[in-house]
Scaffold this active site. Sequence first.
Site, short mmCIF file in Angstrom:
data_model
loop_
_atom_site.label_atom_id
_atom_site.label_comp_id
_atom_site.label_asym_id
_atom_site.label_seq_id
_atom_site.Cartn_x
_atom_site.Cartn_y
_atom_site.Cartn_z
N ASP A 193 -10.82 -37.90 33.25
CA ASP A 193 -9.86 -37.86 32.16
C ASP A 193 -9.26 -39.24 31.91
O ASP A 193 -9.32 -40.12 32.78
CB ASP A 193 -8.71 -36.89 32.50
CG ASP A 193 -9.14 -35.44 32.47
OD1 ASP A 193 -10.21 -35.15 31.92
OD2 ASP A 193 -8.39 -34.60 33.01
N LYS B 16 -8.94 -37.33 26.59
CA LYS B 16 -8.40 -36.52 25.50
C LYS B 16 -7.03 -37.04 25.14
O LYS B 16 -6.21 -37.32 26.01
CB LYS B 16 -8.30 -35.05 25.92
CG LYS B 16 -9.63 -34.40 26.25
CD LYS B 16 -9.43 -32.97 26.69
CE LYS B 16 -10.75 -32.33 27.07
NZ LYS B 16 -10.57 -30.93 27.54
N MET C 153 3.08 -31.74 27.77
CA MET C 153 2.56 -32.07 26.44
C MET C 153 3.56 -31.72 25.35
O MET C 153 3.21 -31.18 24.31
CB MET C 153 1.23 -31.34 26.20
CG MET C 153 0.15 -31.71 27.21
SD MET C 153 -1.32 -30.67 27.12
CE MET C 153 -0.70 -29.14 27.87
#
Length: 262
Positions: free
Chosen positions: A39, A61, A173
């Site tokens: 990641d 991402k 997030m």
Amino acid sequence: MAQTEYATVHLVGAGPGDPDLLTVRAARLIGEAAVIVHDGLVSDEILALADPGAERISVAKQRDRHSLPQDQINALLVRLAQSGRSVVRLKGGDPFIFGRGGEELEACRAAGVPVEVVPGISAAIGSAAQAQLPLTHRDASSAVSFVAGQCKGLADQDWSGLAGKGRTLVIYMGVATAADIADKLIADGVSPATPIAVLENGTRTDMRTLRSLLADLGHLMVREQVKSPALIVVGEVAAYALALDVLAGWSAGAENGAEIIL
């Protein structure tokens, strides 16, 4: 190719960033892997533990932009394992906490590829420890909930059972949606004077911990230019954090919203 010839895919938690927080097993597997699929949040210090000859594949991402869609990541892991190469799928935090590790596990199982899961210290656990913020505390919280702040239908979520007296809410997030989250929590009955803490770049050398009140959350994100990765902690325990108070007139002992100055 027979199933017995497939290599194992190791779903490895890299923790929140500090390489000293890796498990011993995670560090060993990283050093042994032929291929590391990682990641974007995995730190350079952790990637440096890989064998110099190992192939590194970034599947980073970011909000609204993925280098590879999830189904292609799944297919990549299967393809690499079927080639017989040892694979480490290196994921920030823990693979099974907002890491989509479950989806990758299912894809490998469906293809007959053996999988091992190596847990990591989650972003919430590591960041809270660094900030000296106890997610549970006998005097303040006996329950913790982890939620994603980028979920669809955010306005339709019922947050009333997740935050409030005796509870801790940790939001992953949530930087971009912080103002909407605060509005929805308040609309669902959470006091605007509830302490909050924002943990930015948890466990890294540039970590910031900011304390304020729920009513100020959206303003704080803009005013302090908070960037991802960052966690939002909502609840009485946030007042325990070793942090900078960023709302004028507020202290950890503020009660009933009387000292909120916006």
